[in-house]
Design a protein around this motif. Structure first.
Motif, PDB file in Angstrom:
ATOM      1  N   GLN A 107      -7.419  -5.103  -7.239  1.00 57.58           N
ATOM      2  CA  GLN A 107      -7.280  -4.855  -5.939  1.00 57.58           C
ATOM      3  C   GLN A 107      -8.292  -4.056  -5.466  1.00 57.58           C
ATOM      4  OE1 GLN A 107      -3.263  -3.334  -4.768  1.00 57.58           O
ATOM      5  NE2 GLN A 107      -2.898  -3.177  -7.126  1.00 57.58           N
ATOM      6  N   LYS A 108      -8.980  -3.527  -6.435  1.00 59.48           N
ATOM      7  CA  LYS A 108     -10.304  -2.725  -5.934  1.00 59.48           C
ATOM      8  C   LYS A 108     -11.420  -3.548  -5.598  1.00 59.48           C
ATOM      9  CE  LYS A 108      -8.827   1.536  -7.806  1.00 59.48           C
ATOM     10  NZ  LYS A 108      -9.168   2.522  -8.811  1.00 59.48           N
ATOM     11  N   THR A 109     -11.649  -4.916  -5.982  1.00 58.80           N
ATOM     12  CA  THR A 109     -12.837  -5.784  -5.976  1.00 58.80           C
ATOM     13  C   THR A 109     -13.237  -6.045  -4.381  1.00 58.80           C
ATOM     14  OG1 THR A 109     -12.137  -6.678  -8.008  1.00 58.80           O
ATOM     15  CG2 THR A 109     -13.642  -7.990  -6.595  1.00 58.80           C
ATOM     16  N   PRO A 110     -14.380  -5.862  -3.957  1.00 63.29           N
ATOM     17  CA  PRO A 110     -14.760  -5.927  -2.680  1.00 63.29           C
ATOM     18  C   PRO A 110     -14.581  -7.627  -2.269  1.00 63.29           C
ATOM     19  CG  PRO A 110     -16.114  -4.737  -3.844  1.00 63.29           C
ATOM     20  CD  PRO A 110     -15.219  -5.117  -4.729  1.00 63.29           C
ATOM     21  N   LEU A 111     -14.091  -7.904  -1.047  1.00 61.41           N
ATOM     22  CA  LEU A 111     -13.929  -9.197  -0.522  1.00 61.41           C
ATOM     23  C   LEU A 111     -15.104  -9.642   0.236  1.00 61.41           C
ATOM     24  CD1 LEU A 111     -10.061  -9.106   0.430  1.00 61.41           C
ATOM     25  CD2 LEU A 111     -11.172  -9.957  -1.696  1.00 61.41           C
ATOM     26  N   TYR A 112     -16.102  -9.913  -0.455  1.00 60.92           N
ATOM     27  CA  TYR A 112     -17.358 -10.155   0.247  1.00 60.92           C
ATOM     28  C   TYR A 112     -17.141 -11.552   0.978  1.00 60.92           C
ATOM     29  CZ  TYR A 112     -22.430 -11.761   0.308  1.00 60.92           C
ATOM     30  OH  TYR A 112     -23.436 -12.241   1.054  1.00 60.92           O
ATOM     31  N   ARG A 139     -17.678  -0.769   5.150  1.00 66.43           N
ATOM     32  CA  ARG A 139     -16.837  -0.481   3.848  1.00 66.43           C
ATOM     33  C   ARG A 139     -16.429  -2.169   3.904  1.00 66.43           C
ATOM     34  NH1 ARG A 139     -12.182   1.200   3.580  1.00 66.43           N
ATOM     35  NH2 ARG A 139     -12.243   1.602   6.023  1.00 66.43           N
ATOM     36  N   TYR A 140     -16.355  -2.956   2.679  1.00 69.37           N
ATOM     37  CA  TYR A 140     -16.088  -4.278   2.511  1.00 69.37           C
ATOM     38  C   TYR A 140     -14.350  -3.861   2.371  1.00 69.37           C
ATOM     39  CZ  TYR A 140     -20.270  -6.166   0.894  1.00 69.37           C
ATOM     40  OH  TYR A 140     -21.815  -6.658   0.810  1.00 69.37           O
ATOM     41  N   PHE A 141     -13.853  -4.993   3.174  1.00 68.41           N
ATOM     42  CA  PHE A 141     -12.358  -5.356   2.744  1.00 68.41           C
ATOM     43  C   PHE A 141     -11.950  -5.270   1.266  1.00 68.41           C
ATOM     44  CE2 PHE A 141     -12.683  -6.175   7.338  1.00 68.41           C
ATOM     45  CZ  PHE A 141     -11.204  -5.905   7.770  1.00 68.41           C
ATOM     46  N   VAL A 198      -5.317  -6.426   3.243  1.00 69.33           N
ATOM     47  CA  VAL A 198      -4.903  -7.766   3.824  1.00 69.33           C
ATOM     48  C   VAL A 198      -3.482  -8.608   3.190  1.00 69.33           C
ATOM     49  CG1 VAL A 198      -7.157  -8.324   4.496  1.00 69.33           C
ATOM     50  CG2 VAL A 198      -6.496  -9.182   2.406  1.00 69.33           C
ATOM     51  N   ASP A 199      -2.929  -7.865   2.119  1.00 68.28           N
ATOM     52  CA  ASP A 199      -2.053  -8.373   1.341  1.00 68.28           C
ATOM     53  C   ASP A 199      -0.474  -7.675   1.796  1.00 68.28           C
ATOM     54  OD1 ASP A 199      -1.827  -6.095   0.092  1.00 68.28           O
ATOM     55  OD2 ASP A 199      -2.284  -7.076  -1.903  1.00 68.28           O
ATOM     56  N   GLU A 200      -0.512  -6.997   2.885  1.00 67.05           N
ATOM     57  CA  GLU A 200       0.774  -6.178   3.167  1.00 67.05           C
ATOM     58  C   GLU A 200       1.762  -7.323   3.985  1.00 67.05           C
ATOM     59  OE1 GLU A 200       2.006  -3.563   2.292  1.00 67.05           O
ATOM     60  OE2 GLU A 200      -0.141  -3.093   1.239  1.00 67.05           O
ATOM     61  N   TRP A 201       2.938  -6.957   4.147  1.00 64.38           N
ATOM     62  CA  TRP A 201       3.716  -8.161   4.850  1.00 64.38           C
ATOM     63  C   TRP A 201       3.391  -8.320   6.301  1.00 64.38           C
ATOM     64  CZ3 TRP A 201       6.922  -6.856   8.804  1.00 64.38           C
ATOM     65  CH2 TRP A 201       7.232  -5.691   9.301  1.00 64.38           C
ATOM     66  N   ASP A 202       3.054  -7.329   6.857  1.00 65.19           N
ATOM     67  CA  ASP A 202       2.540  -7.492   8.278  1.00 65.19           C
ATOM     68  C   ASP A 202       1.150  -7.467   8.483  1.00 65.19           C
ATOM     69  OD1 ASP A 202       1.750  -4.857   7.417  1.00 65.19           O
ATOM     70  OD2 ASP A 202       2.733  -3.827   9.113  1.00 65.19           O
ATOM     71  N   SER A 203       0.317  -8.021   7.453  1.00 68.91           N
ATOM     72  CA  SER A 203      -1.266  -8.006   7.708  1.00 68.91           C
ATOM     73  C   SER A 203      -1.702  -9.067   9.028  1.00 68.91           C
ATOM     74  CB  SER A 203      -1.902  -8.709   6.515  1.00 68.91           C
ATOM     75  OG  SER A 203      -1.642  -7.754   5.424  1.00 68.91           O
TER      76      SER A 203
END
Length: 344
Positions: A61-66, A74-76, A81-86
């Motif tokens: 979960q902590k891996t940056p989404l380059y 900050r990297y996402f 981005v993985d919540e139900w309302d993202s």
């Protein structure tokens, strides 16, 4: 769309990301998150080198989404981005996600609504052809396999008789609920086994000898399509690397509705296995229309599995699938079928 998703001008591109159909991945994932709120990314090793990470690095979960960054630099990461309302947080949603559920912060309501839409679109056509009942002993047997699979250690997979036990969260069946039997034809094949994209057609009963007639044949059950490229004519480095590593794709098609139409006395293995052994056939067809013989495709492996499925009482609840039971004898004597070296 291509400009937004790929960061390029809308000119012909080679390779997978040159095809805007990939955008649908976001839509499918958004609906999956709607009915699985709270499910998080599980740590796993990177399977190949990328621009940012070497093969074997643990990603979680902590891996940056380059290369995607917040406004502050900050990297996402996945929790962003993985919540139900993202989707709503990013200013968009899909037709199956009515705005009212986001406005009311109603995750449970959205889950039920999306589940109902999926059932309406993809659910069994049991109003036309009702399912035969599943014997209680069969339900109890699969229920025990569900318990075994839930106790299976991560990374371990084995056969318990004909049952394919893999780690997972399987349901505890309500023995008083309604259950049905589902049958699937599964396949594995190297992604570049044919020079370009290709199709695997499944038939039940006699069918035309002419490849040009296969898609309209009355005994065609389903077709599985494999998206690929002609390696000799591509500049897609990812495709070339996958070809060199013998990348495998897998998929499956449902046989259940076709079996119901043939009015067998029931859908239990004692009835269905000999019928499929005599009647199930498949053919591989290149995008050009040419027939590619199964015996020439060493990586092709077709197997048939069945499982018991518990049908929910609520119209907005999804069915519960049990551990699959694999019947090797159905395809083991056919070209491209199961053999002792097959990986399930």
């Amino acid at each position: 769309m291509r400009e937004v998703m790929c960061g390029v001008d809308p000119t012909p591109l080679d390779g997978h990301m040159g095809d805007p159909n990939h955008v649908n991945v976001d839509g499918v994932y958004a609906l999956w998150k709607s009915i699985h709120p709270g499910v998080q990314v599980q740590p796993q090793q990177s399977k190949e080198d990328t621009i940012m990470y070497k093969s074997g690095k643990i990603q979680d979960q902590k891996t940056p989404l380059y290369p995607y960054r917040h406004k502050d630099g900050r990297y996402f990461t996945s929790p962003d981005v993985d919540e139900w309302d993202s989707t709503a947080k990013f200013g968009y949603r899909y037709p199956e996600q009515p705005a009212t559920y986001f406005e009311k912060n109603d995750a449970e309501g959205l889950k039920k609504f999306v589940s109902k839409r999926i059932i309406d679109i993809l659910g069994p056509q049991n109003n036309e052809l009702p399912y035969p009942p599943v014997p209680m002993e069969a339900v109890e047997k699969v229920n025990k396999m569900n318990e075994l699979a839930n106790d299976c250690q991560e990374g371990s997979t084995y056969m318990e008789g004909p049952f394919h036990i893999t780690p997972g969260i399987y349901p505890k069946f309500d023995l008083n609920a309604n259950h049905r039997r589902e049958w699937l034809a599964n396949l594995r094949i190297e992604n570049f086994a044919v020079d370009g994209s290709f199709y695997v057609h499944f038939f039940l009963g006699p069918f035309s000898d002419e490849p040009a007639n296969w898609t309209q044949d009355g005994n065609l059950v389903a077709t599985h399509s494999v998206f690929s490229v002609a390696i000799g004519n591509t500049g897609c480095q990812n495709c070339i690397q996958d070809k060199e590593s013998d990348a495998v794709v897998s998929g499956g098609v449902s046989l259940t509705y076709a079996l119901l139409r043939r009015q067998l006395k029931d859908l239990e293995p004692e009835t269905v296995v000999p019928y499929l052994k005599d009647n199930l056939e498949w053919r591989v067809q290149a995008a050009s229309g040419k027939h590619v013989k199964s015996e020439d495709l060493e990586s092709l492996c077709v197997t048939v599995a069945a499982t018991v499925v518990e049908s929910p009482d609520e119209e907005d609840a999804l069915p519960k699938w049990g551990v699959p039971e694999i019947f090797k004898q159905i395809t083991e004597d056919k070209a491209g079928g199961y053999d002792e070296n097959s990986e399930l």
